[in-house]
Design a protein around this motif. Sequence first.
Motif, PDB file in Angstrom:
ATOM      1  N   VAL A 144       0.865  -1.170   0.000  1.00 11.47           N
ATOM      2  CA  VAL A 144       0.000   0.000   0.000  1.00 11.47           C
ATOM      3  C   VAL A 144       0.904   1.222   0.000  1.00 11.47           C
ATOM      4  O   VAL A 144       1.730   1.391   0.897  1.00 11.47           O
ATOM      5  N   ILE A 145       0.784   2.067  -1.026  1.00 14.61           N
ATOM      6  CA  ILE A 145       1.669   3.216  -1.186  1.00 14.61           C
ATOM      7  C   ILE A 145       0.848   4.499  -1.206  1.00 14.61           C
ATOM      8  O   ILE A 145       0.137   4.773  -2.168  1.00 14.61           O
ATOM      9  N   PRO A 146       0.933   5.317  -0.138  1.00 12.67           N
ATOM     10  CA  PRO A 146       0.212   6.586  -0.136  1.00 12.67           C
ATOM     11  C   PRO A 146       0.963   7.668  -0.908  1.00 12.67           C
ATOM     12  O   PRO A 146       2.189   7.676  -0.950  1.00 12.67           O
ATOM     13  N   PHE A 147       0.212   8.577  -1.514  1.00  7.24           N
ATOM     14  CA  PHE A 147       0.762   9.746  -2.202  1.00  7.24           C
ATOM     15  C   PHE A 147       0.799  10.891  -1.196  1.00  7.24           C
ATOM     16  O   PHE A 147      -0.094  11.018  -0.363  1.00  7.24           O
ATOM     17  N   ILE A 148       1.811  11.731  -1.284  1.00  4.56           N
ATOM     18  CA  ILE A 148       1.913  12.899  -0.420  1.00  4.56           C
ATOM     19  C   ILE A 148       2.069  14.124  -1.322  1.00  4.56           C
ATOM     20  O   ILE A 148       2.905  14.132  -2.218  1.00  4.56           O
ATOM     21  N   GLY A 149       1.263  15.159  -1.095  1.00  4.78           N
ATOM     22  CA  GLY A 149       1.350  16.375  -1.895  1.00  4.78           C
ATOM     23  C   GLY A 149      -0.017  16.954  -2.182  1.00  4.78           C
ATOM     24  O   GLY A 149      -1.018  16.550  -1.589  1.00  4.78           O
ATOM     25  N   VAL A 150      -0.074  17.907  -3.100  1.00  2.00           N
ATOM     26  CA  VAL A 150      -1.330  18.562  -3.457  1.00  2.00           C
ATOM     27  C   VAL A 150      -2.111  17.667  -4.422  1.00  2.00           C
ATOM     28  O   VAL A 150      -1.549  17.150  -5.390  1.00  2.00           O
ATOM     29  N   ALA A 151      -3.393  17.497  -4.131  1.00  2.12           N
ATOM     30  CA  ALA A 151      -4.226  16.590  -4.924  1.00  2.12           C
ATOM     31  C   ALA A 151      -5.449  17.297  -5.485  1.00  2.12           C
ATOM     32  O   ALA A 151      -5.972  18.229  -4.895  1.00  2.12           O
ATOM     33  N   LYS A 152      -5.887  16.785  -6.630  1.00  2.00           N
ATOM     34  CA  LYS A 152      -7.129  17.247  -7.252  1.00  2.00           C
ATOM     35  C   LYS A 152      -8.115  16.081  -7.177  1.00  2.00           C
ATOM     36  O   LYS A 152      -7.808  14.966  -7.606  1.00  2.00           O
ATOM     37  N   ALA A 153      -9.289  16.351  -6.629  1.00  2.00           N
ATOM     38  CA  ALA A 153     -10.315  15.322  -6.462  1.00  2.00           C
ATOM     39  C   ALA A 153     -10.623  14.621  -7.779  1.00  2.00           C
ATOM     40  O   ALA A 153     -10.776  15.265  -8.809  1.00  2.00           O
TER      41      ALA A 153
END
Length: 162
Positions: A144-153
């Motif tokens: 399971v690899i989470p993303f870190i940073g600014v996201a767009k829905a």
Amino acid sequence: MFEKLFRGRKAEEGGRILAVQNGKVVPLEEVPDPVFSQKVLGEGAAIYPEDGKIYSPVTGIIDSVMDTGHALAIMAKDGAQILIHVGLNTVELQGEGFVTHVTAGQKVYAGDLLLEVDLELLKSKGLSAITPVLLLNKDSFQEVIPFIGVAKAGETVMVQYR
């Protein structure tokens, strides 16, 4: 079962959870609540939202919606069990400030509007709007690899799993 439910519309490929809101994605360890930060319920990431709209991160079936509207669970087409928990201690509001657009048993597609929350109300009540998004059955997957940073829905991959 899913093939019949999703016939006629392309379902998302498994292995990814899209951002449920626009905002800044952070590791679960940064959520100021031990149930989430210690990954008691599952693995994933959390988002500090820019607005109050919460969208489906996957194609699947709504498994449950809390009566208070602050949380819901989705069973993804690939078998991933996903929990979206809007804010911390928001259950205390007893539904005030929340509008649900889905019900248990309803099929949803990635990007469908699920919930809305009044972020100004949360702020006025001293509640955090951080939204943990968890893969509840993380043990069913190797990684399971989470993303870190600014996201767009609906566009940014918030969590990948395989």
